[in-house]
Design a protein around this motif. Sequence first.
Motif, PDB file in Angstrom:
ATOM      1  N   MET A   1      83.039  22.780 -59.913  1.00  0.00           N
ATOM      2  CA  MET A   1      83.120  22.135 -61.220  1.00  0.00           C
ATOM      3  C   MET A   1      83.298  20.617 -61.107  1.00  0.00           C
ATOM      4  SD  MET A   1      82.999  24.309 -63.880  1.00  0.00           S
ATOM      5  CE  MET A   1      81.739  25.364 -63.187  1.00  0.00           C
TER       6      MET A   1
ATOM      7  N   HIS B   1      90.953  19.149 -63.549  1.00  0.00           N
ATOM      8  CA  HIS B   1      90.373  19.698 -64.774  1.00  0.00           C
ATOM      9  C   HIS B   1      91.426  19.893 -65.862  1.00  0.00           C
ATOM     10  CE1 HIS B   1      86.528  20.304 -62.794  1.00  0.00           C
ATOM     11  NE2 HIS B   1      87.191  20.799 -61.763  1.00  0.00           N
TER      12      HIS B   1
ATOM     13  N   ARG C   1      94.566  17.159 -70.591  1.00  0.00           N
ATOM     14  CA  ARG C   1      94.139  18.158 -71.572  1.00  0.00           C
ATOM     15  C   ARG C   1      95.364  18.973 -71.996  1.00  0.00           C
ATOM     16  NH1 ARG C   1      88.486  18.114 -71.654  1.00  0.00           N
ATOM     17  NH2 ARG C   1      87.558  17.398 -69.682  1.00  0.00           N
TER      18      ARG C   1
ATOM     19  N   ALA D   1      91.093  27.708 -68.525  1.00  0.00           N
ATOM     20  CA  ALA D   1      90.882  26.625 -67.563  1.00  0.00           C
ATOM     21  C   ALA D   1      90.275  27.165 -66.274  1.00  0.00           C
ATOM     22  CB  ALA D   1      92.208  25.929 -67.258  1.00  0.00           C
ATOM     23  N   SER D   2      89.467  26.363 -65.618  1.00  0.00           N
ATOM     24  CA  SER D   2      88.927  26.742 -64.313  1.00  0.00           C
ATOM     25  C   SER D   2      90.062  27.009 -63.340  1.00  0.00           C
ATOM     26  CB  SER D   2      88.030  25.627 -63.760  1.00  0.00           C
ATOM     27  OG  SER D   2      86.876  25.477 -64.549  1.00  0.00           O
TER      28      SER D   2
ATOM     29  N   ASP E   1      85.021  22.300 -54.902  1.00  0.00           N
ATOM     30  CA  ASP E   1      85.136  22.464 -56.347  1.00  0.00           C
ATOM     31  C   ASP E   1      83.747  22.411 -56.968  1.00  0.00           C
ATOM     32  OD1 ASP E   1      85.831  22.548 -58.997  1.00  0.00           O
ATOM     33  OD2 ASP E   1      86.527  20.471 -59.087  1.00  0.00           O
TER      34      ASP E   1
ATOM     35  N   GLN F   1      88.082  21.042 -75.013  1.00  0.00           N
ATOM     36  CA  GLN F   1      86.978  20.326 -74.368  1.00  0.00           C
ATOM     37  C   GLN F   1      87.117  18.810 -74.561  1.00  0.00           C
ATOM     38  OE1 GLN F   1      85.635  22.684 -72.678  1.00  0.00           O
ATOM     39  NE2 GLN F   1      86.643  24.180 -74.014  1.00  0.00           N
TER      40      GLN F   1
ATOM     41  N   LEU G   1      81.845  17.957 -63.507  1.00  0.00           N
ATOM     42  CA  LEU G   1      82.407  17.772 -64.842  1.00  0.00           C
ATOM     43  C   LEU G   1      83.356  16.580 -64.897  1.00  0.00           C
ATOM     44  CD1 LEU G   1      83.283  21.435 -65.909  1.00  0.00           C
ATOM     45  CD2 LEU G   1      81.110  20.221 -66.097  1.00  0.00           C
ATOM     46  N   LEU G   2      83.777  16.091 -63.726  1.00  0.00           N
ATOM     47  CA  LEU G   2      84.749  15.002 -63.670  1.00  0.00           C
ATOM     48  C   LEU G   2      84.095  13.626 -63.579  1.00  0.00           C
ATOM     49  CD1 LEU G   2      87.150  16.686 -61.079  1.00  0.00           C
ATOM     50  CD2 LEU G   2      87.350  16.715 -63.571  1.00  0.00           C
TER      51      LEU G   2
ATOM     52  N   TYR H   1      79.390  25.084 -68.588  1.00  0.00           N
ATOM     53  CA  TYR H   1      79.986  23.816 -69.002  1.00  0.00           C
ATOM     54  C   TYR H   1      79.006  22.683 -68.714  1.00  0.00           C
ATOM     55  CZ  TYR H   1      84.467  26.042 -69.813  1.00  0.00           C
ATOM     56  OH  TYR H   1      85.462  26.830 -70.318  1.00  0.00           O
TER      57      TYR H   1
END
Length: 645
Positions: free
Chosen positions: A630, A389, A393, A582-583, A628, A463, A633-634, A524
């Motif tokens: 999240m 994540h 970024r 960040a997560s 994970d 983002q 989101l990937l 998200y």
Amino acid sequence: MPLEEYRRKRDRSRTPEPVPDTDPAADGSDHDGGRFVVQEHHASALHWDVRLERDGVLVSWAVPKGLPVDTETVRLAVRTEDHPMEYLDFSGEIPAGEYGAGTMTIWDAGTYRTEKWSAREVAVVLQGQRARGRFVFVRSDRERRDGWILRRSDPGTARDPLPRDTLPMLATPGPLPLGDGWWLQVGFGGERVVVRVDGGRARFTDADGAELEVPALRAFGPTVGATPLLLDAELVGNPRRDAVLWIGDLLHLDGRDTLDVPFADRLALLEGLELVGPAWRPAPAYRDAGQAVVDAAAEQGLPFVVAKRGDSPYRPGRRSDDWIEVATTAPAPAARRDRPATAARPGRRDGVGRARLTNPDKVLYPLTGTTKAQVLGHYLAVAEVMLPHLRDRPVTMVRWPDGVEKPSFFEKDVSRHAPGWIRTARVGTPGGRSESADFPLLDDAEGLAWAANLAALELHVPQWRVGPRGGRGLPDLVVFDLDPGEGANVVDCCRVAERIADLLAADGLSAHPRTSGSKGLQLYVPVTVSRAERTAEYARDIAATVAGESPRTVTDVMAKARRRGKVFVDWSQNNPAKTTIASYSLRGRPRPTVATPVTWDEVRACRTVDDLVFTLDDLPGRIAEHGDLMAPLLFTERPRLPRRG
């Protein structure tokens, strides 16, 4: 086939569990009820398995905090595979490396009556020794087939709710009282604490009601099991390494308020619980023992004895002549609570690869004694799920070089001090001190260790990602930052999150919830857009819709005066110049809380602030259980952001 999944997960040559060769034949029952068992399962995470006989198998749910004891409590429940009928009598040790490894004991068993049984709701009346009453399982998931919530729905059962906040009763200093009817309880000069145990989890608060972190006693709650308790105790030693809990009184027991029960009877109830373990036990108490107990305590170097009248009630937060603190001749301890020392700890990490920790034992969270080395330990523990994540970024770091009780500062440009092996990206900073800055890109555990050495407790990211030529890419995420105003909290945020999720689902989008690690909640959404402004426009429209539907509880206006008692849906965080935490990042709060991904079941079941508070100690277990959350989101295939209206 009913037991195919059960057999697939088990190797009969390794586990003592019953593994039948064939499936049960249809029993022709009328489904009015049958037998049940509740098993206490000390696996990777303590939980209780509720199993109901039906169609020749045991239909099963795993309940992390056990059966609710009152009608106000909502428990999560996870539907698991059907189990064979032989499991009604199973208890034992499932070997390490096997599915469900850990100790299984029978917590209760009996019969039940069915009131409703459908694909989305199961209502039963349990008739056991400990589990008695009407319980309702309701399927609550939108995406997972196994997510349920569990409620108790028999209001006629008189049970007192387990208090959230209680202060310890205080003794009056004085001489040893004369006469009969006094119990003498030994004092150890430690810190007075109130211990709340619910669902096998223990929460410690001090004499002022402030919450304490006591990782040395993490095993205490699971040993208590599902019984709700409230205890008055003394905490002796270092809470992170070698604490001992001396339990002096019982204030609540399994749905019963015991404050007005005479002390002698409370003590008998406490002793009946057999709370004896490697670092906890009842404080010694002697009836009508007199000066002999005071002298014995003095010989052992203990500072005082508390004389308690046998018929006295417990009065939280009040000083009473029913309790007399009798000083011994022993010198008082130099400190009532030992803070972590600076000596090296076993297994401490002083760096990773080229990244070294300077002053690894420096305490960055004074309330919990959490050191820089432990901060690094957290980032290494979450690196596998966190780094994807962070990748590409630009990171804005918030640094607390002298700990969270001292000032912090934001750092974007690291050009003057970052080592050559830290990858950076030159990014424009409109409105900043300069037109651009060299932001760090944290690609690996070495990068996380470098940030930990800088006391960069918080890592914030935009983002969007840096493109292959170093330019700013288009946003690939929409974020809804739900921030509770004064008089609101994360519970209110959860209700708003559910409504936003419904609106997004109508647009063909899936939201993924996460705590902010502070007061609020964030959602998200992975998306594809053709211009950078689209994410903020879409989020603003959703925020306005929710605020228009519920103007008394929701606002989309940033002004603090407009946010009192409401949840602010901050759509502006989608501005490409802004970042969010960040997560899996730590937060610079009094405790080492973490921005933690959560399930929608947890969001829907949230009823108190504590339900969605996670510290660095909680994350390894959550990652082992959930992976994970999240990860969606990937995914490279992201839905195109639709136009609304």
